[in-house]
Design an enzyme around this catalytic site. Structure first.
Site, short mmCIF file in Angstrom:
data_model
loop_
_atom_site.label_atom_id
_atom_site.label_comp_id
_atom_site.label_asym_id
_atom_site.label_seq_id
_atom_site.Cartn_x
_atom_site.Cartn_y
_atom_site.Cartn_z
N HIS A 172 0.90 -1.21 -0.16
CA HIS A 172 -0.08 -0.01 -0.01
C HIS A 172 0.81 1.08 0.24
O HIS A 172 2.29 1.34 0.13
CB HIS A 172 -0.91 0.07 1.13
N CYS A 188 2.63 -5.08 6.63
CA CYS A 188 2.69 -4.85 5.15
C CYS A 188 3.78 -4.19 4.52
O CYS A 188 4.73 -4.07 5.18
CB CYS A 188 1.41 -4.31 4.84
#
Lengths: 222, 321
Positions: A172, A188
Protein backbone atom coordinates in the site's frame (compact mmCIF):
# COMPACT_ATOMS: atom_id res chain seq x y z
CA UNK A 1 -4.19 9.36 17.04
CA UNK A 2 -2.69 7.96 13.86
CA UNK A 3 -4.53 10.61 11.88
CA UNK A 4 -3.24 13.31 14.17
CA UNK A 5 0.28 11.95 13.97
CA UNK A 6 0.09 11.79 10.22
CA UNK A 7 -1.31 15.27 10.06
CA UNK A 8 1.48 16.58 12.26
CA UNK A 9 4.03 14.79 10.10
CA UNK A 10 2.45 16.26 6.98
CA UNK A 11 2.49 19.73 8.49
CA UNK A 12 6.07 19.19 9.54
CA UNK A 13 7.03 18.21 6.01
CA UNK A 14 5.17 21.26 4.64
CA UNK A 15 6.98 23.57 7.04
CA UNK A 16 10.23 21.93 6.26
CA UNK A 17 9.70 22.23 2.50
CA UNK A 18 8.86 25.87 3.03
CA UNK A 19 12.06 26.09 5.03
CA UNK A 20 14.03 24.60 2.14
CA UNK A 21 12.45 26.99 -0.34
CA UNK A 22 13.63 29.83 1.81
CA UNK A 23 17.18 28.55 2.03
CA UNK A 24 18.53 31.13 -0.43
CA UNK A 25 17.53 33.81 2.04
CA UNK A 26 18.39 31.65 4.96
CA UNK A 27 21.92 31.25 3.71
CA UNK A 28 22.32 34.99 4.25
CA UNK A 29 21.16 34.76 7.79
CA UNK A 30 22.45 31.16 8.29
CA UNK A 31 19.41 30.49 10.40
CA UNK A 32 16.37 28.34 9.58
CA UNK A 33 13.34 27.32 11.56
CA UNK A 34 13.42 23.64 12.51
CA UNK A 35 9.82 22.46 12.86
CA UNK A 36 10.74 19.35 14.86
CA UNK A 37 12.56 21.23 17.62
CA UNK A 38 10.47 24.39 17.03
CA UNK A 39 13.62 26.45 17.17
CA UNK A 40 15.65 28.61 14.84
CA UNK A 41 18.88 26.79 14.12
CA UNK A 42 22.11 27.67 12.36
CA UNK A 43 21.92 26.72 8.68
CA UNK A 44 24.21 23.93 7.55
CA UNK A 45 23.56 22.85 3.92
CA UNK A 46 24.83 19.29 4.49
CA UNK A 47 22.70 18.87 7.54
CA UNK A 48 19.67 20.18 5.68
CA UNK A 49 20.20 17.57 2.98
CA UNK A 50 20.66 14.84 5.56
CA UNK A 51 17.54 15.94 7.40
CA UNK A 52 15.57 16.24 4.17
CA UNK A 53 16.48 12.68 3.35
CA UNK A 54 15.68 11.55 6.87
CA UNK A 55 12.38 13.33 7.19
CA UNK A 56 11.17 14.77 3.96
CA UNK A 57 12.07 12.38 1.15
CA UNK A 58 13.02 8.91 0.08
CA UNK A 59 16.74 8.08 0.19
CA UNK A 60 18.30 8.08 -3.27
CA UNK A 61 18.91 4.31 -3.43
CA UNK A 62 15.23 3.63 -2.76
CA UNK A 63 13.95 5.82 -5.60
CA UNK A 64 12.11 4.19 -8.48
CA UNK A 65 14.55 3.03 -11.12
CA UNK A 66 14.76 0.87 -14.24
CA UNK A 67 17.40 -1.83 -13.59
CA UNK A 68 18.84 -4.87 -15.39
CA UNK A 69 17.16 -7.98 -14.01
CA UNK A 70 17.92 -11.44 -15.33
CA UNK A 71 15.21 -13.83 -14.22
CA UNK A 72 13.16 -16.80 -15.33
CA UNK A 73 10.02 -15.19 -13.91
CA UNK A 74 7.66 -13.91 -16.59
CA UNK A 75 7.22 -10.16 -17.18
CA UNK A 76 4.55 -8.82 -14.86
CA UNK A 77 5.79 -10.74 -11.80
CA UNK A 78 6.37 -8.80 -8.56
CA UNK A 79 9.33 -9.86 -6.42
CA UNK A 80 9.63 -8.32 -2.95
CA UNK A 81 12.83 -8.50 -0.93
CA UNK A 82 11.70 -7.66 2.58
CA UNK A 83 15.25 -7.76 3.98
CA UNK A 84 16.80 -5.37 1.49
CA UNK A 85 13.59 -3.27 1.19
CA UNK A 86 13.06 -3.47 -2.55
CA UNK A 87 10.17 -4.40 -4.79
CA UNK A 88 10.88 -5.44 -8.38
CA UNK A 89 8.31 -5.41 -11.15
CA UNK A 90 9.63 -7.68 -13.92
CA UNK A 91 9.62 -6.24 -17.46
CA UNK A 92 10.47 -8.00 -20.74
CA UNK A 93 14.09 -8.30 -21.94
CA UNK A 94 15.64 -8.91 -18.52
CA UNK A 95 14.70 -5.57 -17.04
CA UNK A 96 12.70 -4.57 -13.99
CA UNK A 97 11.39 -1.48 -12.27
CA UNK A 98 12.90 -1.33 -8.80
CA UNK A 99 10.98 0.48 -6.07
CA UNK A 100 12.02 1.12 -2.48
CA UNK A 101 9.63 -0.18 0.16
CA UNK A 102 9.09 0.06 3.89
CA UNK A 103 8.32 -3.11 5.79
CA UNK A 104 6.15 -3.48 8.87
CA UNK A 105 8.08 -3.64 12.13
CA UNK A 106 6.91 -7.21 12.59
CA UNK A 107 8.01 -7.77 9.02
CA UNK A 108 6.91 -10.62 6.86
CA UNK A 109 7.50 -13.79 8.85
CA UNK A 110 7.24 -15.84 5.71
CA UNK A 111 8.33 -16.18 2.15
CA UNK A 112 6.68 -17.77 -0.81
CA UNK A 113 4.31 -17.19 -3.63
CA UNK A 114 1.05 -15.25 -3.41
CA UNK A 115 -0.90 -13.13 -5.88
CA UNK A 116 -2.76 -9.85 -6.06
CA UNK A 117 -6.31 -10.89 -5.18
CA UNK A 118 -7.89 -7.45 -5.03
CA UNK A 119 -6.98 -3.79 -5.62
CA UNK A 120 -8.38 -0.55 -4.27
CA UNK A 121 -7.90 3.18 -4.88
CA UNK A 122 -7.79 5.39 -1.78
CA UNK A 123 -8.63 2.33 0.32
CA UNK A 124 -10.39 2.53 3.63
CA UNK A 125 -8.58 1.13 6.62
CA UNK A 126 -9.85 -0.67 9.70
CA UNK A 127 -7.52 -1.16 12.66
CA UNK A 128 -7.30 -4.74 13.94
CA UNK A 129 -8.41 -5.44 17.56
CA UNK A 130 -4.79 -5.68 18.77
CA UNK A 131 -3.94 -2.36 17.12
CA UNK A 132 -6.82 -0.80 19.08
CA UNK A 133 -5.58 -2.47 22.24
CA UNK A 134 -2.13 -0.94 21.73
CA UNK A 135 -3.56 2.48 20.86
CA UNK A 136 -7.10 3.05 22.28
CA UNK A 137 -7.43 6.30 20.25
CA UNK A 138 -7.90 4.06 17.20
CA UNK A 139 -11.33 3.01 18.56
CA UNK A 140 -12.67 5.96 16.59
CA UNK A 141 -12.00 3.95 13.41
CA UNK A 142 -13.38 0.65 14.63
CA UNK A 143 -15.81 0.63 11.69
CA UNK A 144 -13.20 1.78 9.24
CA UNK A 145 -11.41 5.00 8.34
CA UNK A 146 -12.40 6.31 4.93
CA UNK A 147 -9.73 6.58 2.24
CA UNK A 148 -7.89 9.87 1.92
CA UNK A 149 -4.65 11.69 2.59
CA UNK A 150 -4.77 10.92 6.29
CA UNK A 151 -5.44 7.24 5.82
CA UNK A 152 -2.37 5.12 6.58
CA UNK A 153 -2.95 2.92 3.52
CA UNK A 154 -2.28 5.91 1.27
CA UNK A 155 -3.37 6.23 -2.33
CA UNK A 156 -3.59 2.59 -3.45
CA UNK A 157 -3.62 -0.89 -1.99
CA UNK A 158 -2.93 -4.29 -3.54
CA UNK A 159 -4.27 -7.09 -1.37
CA UNK A 160 -2.16 -10.26 -1.37
CA UNK A 161 -4.03 -13.56 -1.53
CA UNK A 162 -2.87 -17.12 -1.02
CA UNK A 163 -5.16 -19.24 -3.19
CA UNK A 164 -8.56 -17.59 -2.76
CA UNK A 165 -7.89 -16.41 0.79
CA UNK A 166 -6.81 -12.94 1.83
CA UNK A 167 -3.38 -13.31 3.47
CA UNK A 168 -4.05 -10.02 5.36
CA UNK A 169 -0.84 -8.64 3.86
CA UNK A 170 -1.01 -5.63 1.57
CA UNK A 171 1.18 -3.54 -0.64
CA UNK A 172 0.00 0.00 0.00
CA UNK A 173 0.90 3.66 -0.21
CA UNK A 174 2.15 5.92 2.54
CA UNK A 175 2.09 9.60 3.27
CA UNK A 176 5.42 9.27 5.06
CA UNK A 177 8.00 8.99 2.27
CA UNK A 178 10.83 9.14 4.78
CA UNK A 179 9.76 5.74 6.09
CA UNK A 180 10.77 3.99 2.84
CA UNK A 181 13.71 1.73 3.52
CA UNK A 182 12.90 1.38 7.22
CA UNK A 183 11.10 -1.09 9.42
CA UNK A 184 8.47 1.15 11.03
CA UNK A 185 4.82 1.10 12.07
CA UNK A 186 2.83 -2.08 11.73
CA UNK A 187 2.17 -4.39 8.87
CA UNK A 188 2.65 -4.84 5.21
CA UNK A 189 4.71 -3.34 2.43
CA UNK A 190 4.62 0.46 2.13
CA UNK A 191 5.53 2.45 -0.96
CA UNK A 192 5.46 6.14 -1.77
CA UNK A 193 2.05 7.16 -3.07
CA UNK A 194 3.40 7.98 -6.53
CA UNK A 195 5.20 4.60 -6.65
CA UNK A 196 2.20 2.58 -5.52
CA UNK A 197 0.07 4.44 -8.08
CA UNK A 198 2.61 3.47 -10.75
CA UNK A 199 2.67 -0.17 -9.63
CA UNK A 200 -1.13 -0.22 -9.34
CA UNK A 201 -1.49 0.92 -12.94
CA UNK A 202 0.78 -1.93 -14.13
CA UNK A 203 -0.20 -4.92 -11.99
CA UNK A 204 -3.65 -6.39 -12.58
CA UNK A 205 -5.53 -8.66 -10.20
CA UNK A 206 -3.91 -12.08 -10.54
CA UNK A 207 -0.33 -10.77 -10.66
CA UNK A 208 2.12 -13.30 -9.24
CA UNK A 209 3.98 -12.02 -6.17
CA UNK A 210 7.10 -13.73 -4.80
CA UNK A 211 8.07 -12.66 -1.30
CA UNK A 212 11.69 -13.24 -0.31
CA UNK A 213 12.65 -13.32 3.30
CA UNK A 214 16.12 -14.72 3.26
CA UNK A 215 16.62 -14.93 6.98
CA UNK A 216 13.23 -16.03 8.26
CA UNK A 217 12.15 -19.46 9.28
CA UNK A 218 10.06 -20.13 6.24
CA UNK A 219 6.42 -20.90 6.25
CA UNK A 220 3.51 -20.06 4.03
CA UNK A 221 0.82 -17.56 5.02
CA UNK A 222 -2.30 -19.49 6.03
CA UNK B 1 10.94 -45.26 -41.80
CA UNK B 2 9.77 -43.39 -38.75
CA UNK B 3 6.30 -42.84 -40.14
CA UNK B 4 5.99 -46.55 -40.87
CA UNK B 5 6.98 -47.49 -37.34
CA UNK B 6 4.50 -44.97 -35.94
CA UNK B 7 1.64 -46.55 -37.86
CA UNK B 8 2.55 -50.06 -36.77
CA UNK B 9 3.03 -49.04 -33.17
CA UNK B 10 -0.25 -47.16 -33.14
CA UNK B 11 -2.26 -50.08 -34.43
CA UNK B 12 -0.60 -52.44 -31.95
CA UNK B 13 -1.44 -50.03 -29.16
CA UNK B 14 -5.07 -49.78 -30.21
CA UNK B 15 -5.42 -53.57 -30.31
CA UNK B 16 -3.73 -53.93 -26.95
CA UNK B 17 -5.94 -51.34 -25.35
CA UNK B 18 -9.06 -53.06 -26.71
CA UNK B 19 -7.96 -56.41 -25.34
CA UNK B 20 -6.60 -55.27 -22.01
CA UNK B 21 -8.64 -52.19 -21.26
CA UNK B 22 -7.34 -50.91 -17.94
CA UNK B 23 -10.11 -48.73 -16.52
CA UNK B 24 -8.02 -47.13 -13.75
CA UNK B 25 -5.55 -45.62 -16.21
CA UNK B 26 -6.27 -42.30 -17.89
CA UNK B 27 -3.42 -42.95 -20.35
CA UNK B 28 -1.28 -45.82 -21.67
CA UNK B 29 1.84 -44.49 -19.97
CA UNK B 30 2.20 -42.42 -16.79
CA UNK B 31 5.41 -40.40 -16.42
CA UNK B 32 6.33 -39.15 -12.95
CA UNK B 33 7.62 -35.58 -13.01
CA UNK B 34 9.76 -34.61 -10.02
CA UNK B 35 9.75 -31.04 -8.71
CA UNK B 36 12.82 -29.57 -10.40
CA UNK B 37 13.04 -27.92 -13.80
CA UNK B 38 15.12 -30.44 -15.79
CA UNK B 39 12.72 -33.24 -14.78
CA UNK B 40 9.97 -31.28 -16.53
CA UNK B 41 12.09 -30.95 -19.66
CA UNK B 42 13.08 -34.63 -19.91
CA UNK B 43 9.54 -35.77 -19.05
CA UNK B 44 8.09 -33.72 -21.91
CA UNK B 45 10.70 -35.02 -24.32
CA UNK B 46 9.94 -38.65 -23.43
CA UNK B 47 6.20 -37.95 -23.58
CA UNK B 48 6.47 -36.47 -27.03
CA UNK B 49 8.54 -39.39 -28.38
CA UNK B 50 6.07 -41.91 -26.93
CA UNK B 51 3.12 -40.08 -28.49
CA UNK B 52 4.76 -39.49 -31.87
CA UNK B 53 6.72 -42.67 -32.40
CA UNK B 54 5.06 -45.26 -30.19
CA UNK B 55 1.54 -43.94 -30.76
CA UNK B 56 0.51 -44.14 -27.13
CA UNK B 57 -1.22 -41.71 -24.81
CA UNK B 58 0.80 -40.26 -21.93
CA UNK B 59 -0.14 -38.66 -18.67
CA UNK B 60 2.28 -36.59 -16.57
CA UNK B 61 1.99 -37.02 -12.82
CA UNK B 62 3.80 -34.48 -10.64
CA UNK B 63 5.27 -35.14 -7.21
CA UNK B 64 8.41 -35.43 -5.14
CA UNK B 65 10.72 -38.21 -6.30
CA UNK B 66 10.21 -40.34 -3.13
CA UNK B 67 6.44 -40.16 -3.70
CA UNK B 68 6.88 -41.03 -7.38
CA UNK B 69 9.10 -44.01 -6.48
CA UNK B 70 6.36 -45.24 -4.13
CA UNK B 71 3.78 -44.75 -6.90
CA UNK B 72 5.94 -46.77 -9.33
CA UNK B 73 6.22 -49.44 -6.63
CA UNK B 74 2.40 -49.58 -6.53
CA UNK B 75 2.25 -49.76 -10.32
CA UNK B 76 0.70 -46.30 -10.72
CA UNK B 77 3.67 -44.62 -12.41
CA UNK B 78 5.58 -46.18 -15.32
CA UNK B 79 8.52 -43.87 -15.99
CA UNK B 80 10.81 -41.80 -13.76
CA UNK B 81 12.88 -39.72 -16.19
CA UNK B 82 15.41 -38.39 -13.66
CA UNK B 83 16.73 -40.38 -10.71
CA UNK B 84 19.74 -38.47 -9.40
CA UNK B 85 22.54 -40.49 -7.88
CA UNK B 86 23.99 -40.49 -5.30
CA UNK B 87 21.08 -38.38 -4.00
CA UNK B 88 18.40 -41.06 -4.20
CA UNK B 89 20.60 -44.06 -3.40
CA UNK B 90 18.34 -44.96 -0.49
CA UNK B 91 15.20 -45.11 -2.67
CA UNK B 92 17.13 -47.18 -5.23
CA UNK B 93 18.10 -49.63 -2.47
CA UNK B 94 14.45 -49.95 -1.43
CA UNK B 95 12.64 -50.15 -4.75
CA UNK B 96 15.28 -51.35 -7.22
CA UNK B 97 17.48 -53.66 -5.13
CA UNK B 98 15.06 -54.92 -2.48
CA UNK B 99 11.48 -54.74 -3.84
CA UNK B 100 12.61 -55.12 -7.47
CA UNK B 101 9.54 -53.16 -8.52
CA UNK B 102 11.54 -50.42 -10.25
CA UNK B 103 14.36 -50.88 -12.75
CA UNK B 104 17.16 -48.35 -13.05
CA UNK B 105 18.59 -47.81 -16.52
CA UNK B 106 22.37 -48.38 -16.24
CA UNK B 107 23.25 -45.47 -18.54
CA UNK B 108 23.29 -42.11 -16.77
CA UNK B 109 23.86 -38.49 -17.75
CA UNK B 110 26.87 -37.04 -15.88
CA UNK B 111 25.78 -34.18 -13.62
CA UNK B 112 27.34 -32.09 -10.88
CA UNK B 113 26.20 -30.41 -7.71
CA UNK B 114 27.63 -28.32 -4.93
CA UNK B 115 27.50 -24.75 -3.69
CA UNK B 116 27.66 -21.75 -5.99
CA UNK B 117 28.07 -18.02 -5.75
CA UNK B 118 28.05 -15.31 -8.40
CA UNK B 119 31.32 -14.60 -10.19
CA UNK B 120 31.04 -11.02 -9.02
CA UNK B 121 30.97 -12.16 -5.37
CA UNK B 122 33.97 -14.41 -6.03
CA UNK B 123 35.96 -11.62 -7.69
CA UNK B 124 34.90 -8.73 -5.50
CA UNK B 125 34.81 -10.39 -2.08
CA UNK B 126 37.13 -13.34 -2.64
CA UNK B 127 34.32 -15.76 -1.83
CA UNK B 128 35.76 -18.82 -3.57
CA UNK B 129 36.03 -21.68 -1.08
CA UNK B 130 33.54 -23.58 1.04
CA UNK B 131 35.78 -22.83 4.05
CA UNK B 132 35.10 -19.11 3.51
CA UNK B 133 31.55 -19.77 4.75
CA UNK B 134 32.94 -20.34 8.26
CA UNK B 135 34.51 -16.89 8.54
CA UNK B 136 32.73 -14.11 10.43
CA UNK B 137 33.47 -11.76 7.50
CA UNK B 138 31.55 -13.97 5.06
CA UNK B 139 28.72 -14.41 7.55
CA UNK B 140 28.45 -10.62 7.76
CA UNK B 141 28.65 -10.26 3.99
CA UNK B 142 25.78 -12.72 3.48
CA UNK B 143 23.69 -11.44 6.40
CA UNK B 144 20.61 -9.84 4.87
CA UNK B 145 18.46 -9.70 8.02
CA UNK B 146 21.07 -8.38 10.46
CA UNK B 147 20.91 -11.28 12.88
CA UNK B 148 24.67 -11.88 12.74
CA UNK B 149 24.36 -15.05 10.62
CA UNK B 150 24.71 -15.22 6.85
CA UNK B 151 21.94 -16.76 4.77
CA UNK B 152 22.27 -19.39 2.07
CA UNK B 153 19.80 -21.58 0.20
CA UNK B 154 20.38 -25.33 0.52
CA UNK B 155 17.47 -26.63 -1.56
CA UNK B 156 13.78 -27.38 -1.49
CA UNK B 157 11.92 -29.27 1.18
CA UNK B 158 11.68 -32.95 0.22
CA UNK B 159 14.86 -33.12 -1.89
CA UNK B 160 17.38 -35.67 -0.64
CA UNK B 161 20.13 -33.23 -1.57
CA UNK B 162 18.68 -30.75 0.96
CA UNK B 163 19.28 -33.21 3.80
CA UNK B 164 22.76 -33.93 2.47
CA UNK B 165 23.50 -30.18 2.34
CA UNK B 166 22.50 -30.00 6.02
CA UNK B 167 24.94 -32.80 6.74
CA UNK B 168 27.66 -31.00 4.78
CA UNK B 169 27.03 -27.73 6.63
CA UNK B 170 27.35 -29.57 9.95
CA UNK B 171 30.45 -31.50 8.84
CA UNK B 172 32.29 -28.47 7.46
CA UNK B 173 31.09 -26.33 10.39
CA UNK B 174 29.41 -23.47 8.53
CA UNK B 175 26.09 -24.34 10.17
CA UNK B 176 27.48 -22.18 13.01
CA UNK B 177 27.86 -19.07 10.84
CA UNK B 178 25.14 -19.48 8.22
CA UNK B 179 21.35 -19.82 8.36
CA UNK B 180 20.44 -22.68 6.03
CA UNK B 181 17.34 -21.71 4.08
CA UNK B 182 14.99 -24.33 2.66
CA UNK B 183 12.38 -23.04 0.25
CA UNK B 184 10.80 -23.81 -3.07
CA UNK B 185 13.27 -23.39 -5.89
CA UNK B 186 11.45 -20.50 -7.65
CA UNK B 187 11.73 -18.42 -4.46
CA UNK B 188 15.47 -19.15 -4.21
CA UNK B 189 15.98 -18.37 -7.90
CA UNK B 190 14.17 -15.04 -7.47
CA UNK B 191 16.51 -14.33 -4.53
CA UNK B 192 19.49 -15.01 -6.79
CA UNK B 193 17.99 -12.74 -9.47
CA UNK B 194 17.62 -9.92 -6.91
CA UNK B 195 21.15 -10.36 -5.52
CA UNK B 196 22.62 -10.38 -9.04
CA UNK B 197 20.67 -7.26 -9.98
CA UNK B 198 21.84 -5.42 -6.86
CA UNK B 199 25.42 -6.70 -7.25
CA UNK B 200 25.25 -8.34 -3.83
CA UNK B 201 26.72 -11.73 -2.94
CA UNK B 202 24.54 -14.83 -2.72
CA UNK B 203 25.33 -18.46 -1.96
CA UNK B 204 23.12 -21.33 -3.00
CA UNK B 205 23.01 -25.05 -3.62
CA UNK B 206 23.44 -25.49 -7.35
CA UNK B 207 23.21 -28.41 -9.72
CA UNK B 208 23.83 -28.90 -13.38
CA UNK B 209 22.06 -29.46 -15.79
CA UNK B 210 20.06 -26.36 -14.88
CA UNK B 211 19.13 -23.09 -16.59
CA UNK B 212 20.55 -21.02 -13.69
CA UNK B 213 24.03 -21.30 -15.23
CA UNK B 214 22.87 -19.69 -18.48
CA UNK B 215 20.94 -17.00 -16.62
CA UNK B 216 23.70 -16.00 -14.18
CA UNK B 217 27.47 -16.15 -14.15
CA UNK B 218 27.95 -18.65 -11.33
CA UNK B 219 31.04 -20.28 -9.90
CA UNK B 220 31.16 -23.36 -7.70
CA UNK B 221 32.84 -22.94 -4.34
CA UNK B 222 36.07 -24.93 -4.12
CA UNK B 223 36.25 -27.85 -1.72
CA UNK B 224 38.26 -31.04 -1.23
CA UNK B 225 37.48 -33.68 -3.88
CA UNK B 226 34.99 -36.43 -3.12
CA UNK B 227 36.27 -38.96 -0.63
CA UNK B 228 33.99 -41.93 0.09
CA UNK B 229 35.55 -42.46 3.53
CA UNK B 230 34.39 -38.98 4.53
CA UNK B 231 30.93 -39.39 3.09
CA UNK B 232 28.62 -41.37 5.39
CA UNK B 233 25.07 -40.31 4.68
CA UNK B 234 22.12 -41.62 6.62
CA UNK B 235 18.58 -40.58 5.76
CA UNK B 236 15.65 -39.70 8.05
CA UNK B 237 14.01 -42.95 6.87
CA UNK B 238 17.08 -44.96 7.95
CA UNK B 239 17.60 -43.33 11.28
CA UNK B 240 15.78 -40.68 13.36
CA UNK B 241 19.21 -39.38 14.44
CA UNK B 242 20.40 -39.20 10.83
CA UNK B 243 21.96 -35.75 11.04
CA UNK B 244 24.23 -36.57 13.98
CA UNK B 245 25.07 -39.98 12.59
CA UNK B 246 26.11 -38.65 9.18
CA UNK B 247 29.29 -37.05 7.89
CA UNK B 248 30.02 -35.45 4.51
CA UNK B 249 33.00 -33.14 4.51
CA UNK B 250 34.09 -33.33 0.88
CA UNK B 251 32.68 -32.37 -2.49
CA UNK B 252 29.83 -34.42 -3.91
CA UNK B 253 30.80 -37.46 -5.98
CA UNK B 254 30.34 -37.05 -9.71
CA UNK B 255 26.60 -37.43 -10.04
CA UNK B 256 24.52 -39.19 -12.64
CA UNK B 257 20.93 -38.85 -13.75
CA UNK B 258 19.39 -42.21 -14.62
CA UNK B 259 15.97 -42.89 -16.07
CA UNK B 260 14.03 -45.60 -14.23
CA UNK B 261 10.83 -47.46 -14.95
CA UNK B 262 8.25 -49.75 -13.37
CA UNK B 263 9.67 -53.28 -13.55
CA UNK B 264 6.62 -54.70 -15.36
CA UNK B 265 7.22 -52.33 -18.26
CA UNK B 266 9.72 -54.74 -19.90
CA UNK B 267 6.78 -57.02 -20.74
CA UNK B 268 4.09 -54.37 -21.29
CA UNK B 269 6.09 -51.83 -23.29
CA UNK B 270 9.39 -53.25 -24.62
CA UNK B 271 9.69 -50.38 -27.14
CA UNK B 272 9.49 -47.84 -24.39
CA UNK B 273 12.10 -49.68 -22.31
CA UNK B 274 14.39 -49.71 -25.37
CA UNK B 275 13.91 -45.95 -25.74
CA UNK B 276 14.72 -45.28 -22.07
CA UNK B 277 17.78 -47.54 -22.19
CA UNK B 278 19.19 -45.94 -25.34
CA UNK B 279 18.58 -42.28 -24.56
CA UNK B 280 21.98 -40.62 -24.30
CA UNK B 281 21.28 -36.99 -23.49
CA UNK B 282 24.13 -34.75 -22.33
CA UNK B 283 23.98 -32.26 -19.47
CA UNK B 284 24.30 -29.37 -21.96
CA UNK B 285 21.31 -30.57 -23.96
CA UNK B 286 19.18 -30.89 -20.83
CA UNK B 287 20.29 -27.40 -19.68
CA UNK B 288 19.33 -25.94 -23.06
CA UNK B 289 15.92 -27.61 -22.88
CA UNK B 290 15.39 -26.31 -19.38
CA UNK B 291 16.37 -22.79 -20.42
CA UNK B 292 13.93 -22.89 -23.33
CA UNK B 293 11.05 -24.10 -21.14
CA UNK B 294 11.68 -22.11 -17.97
CA UNK B 295 13.37 -18.88 -19.08
CA UNK B 296 12.05 -18.47 -22.62
CA UNK B 297 8.73 -20.00 -21.58
CA UNK B 298 8.36 -22.05 -24.74
CA UNK B 299 5.40 -24.37 -24.81
CA UNK B 300 6.79 -27.74 -23.60
CA UNK B 301 4.80 -29.85 -26.08
CA UNK B 302 5.81 -27.71 -29.00
CA UNK B 303 9.41 -27.42 -27.90
CA UNK B 304 9.68 -31.22 -27.51
CA UNK B 305 8.20 -31.95 -30.94
CA UNK B 306 10.49 -29.38 -32.58
CA UNK B 307 13.48 -30.92 -30.81
CA UNK B 308 12.48 -34.38 -32.03
CA UNK B 309 12.14 -33.05 -35.60
CA UNK B 310 15.59 -31.47 -35.40
CA UNK B 311 17.15 -34.63 -33.93
CA UNK B 312 15.25 -37.26 -35.92
CA UNK B 313 18.25 -39.52 -36.57
CA UNK B 314 19.20 -39.56 -32.95
CA UNK B 315 15.66 -40.33 -31.81
CA UNK B 316 15.43 -43.08 -34.44
CA UNK B 317 18.60 -44.60 -33.02
CA UNK B 318 17.15 -44.54 -29.50
CA UNK B 319 14.08 -46.37 -30.73
CA UNK B 320 15.72 -48.97 -32.90
CA UNK B 321 19.05 -50.03 -31.39
Amino acid sequence: MIARRLLLAAIGILFFTAGLAATADAQQSSRVYDPSSKQWIVFDPDKVERDATARGGTPERFKRKLVPFRTSEPPGTIIIDTDRKYLFYVLPNFQAIRYGVGVGKEGFGWSGEVHVGRKAEWPSWTPTPDMIERDPDLREYINGMPGGVENPLGARALYLYKGNRDSLYRIHGTNEPWSIGLNVSSGCIRMNNEDVEDLYSRAPVGTKVIVLKQGAALFQPS
Amino acid sequence: MRAFRCTVAASVAVTASLLLAAPTRAADVVIGVANWPSATATAHLIKSIIETDLGQTVELSEGTLPDLFAAADRGEVDVLPEVWLPNYRSAVRTYVDKNKTVTLVPRGVPARQGLCTTRQAADEYGLTSIDDLKSPETAKLLDTDEDGMGEMWIGAEGWNSTNIERIRAKSYGYDQTMTLIQSDEPVAMAGLDVAASLGEPYVLYCYEPHHMFALHDLVMLEEPPYNPTKWVVRTPEDDPDWLNQSEASTAWAVSFIHPAYRAGLENDQPDLVRLLSNMDLEADTISEMTYALIVERKDPERFASEWIEGNADRVDRWLSE
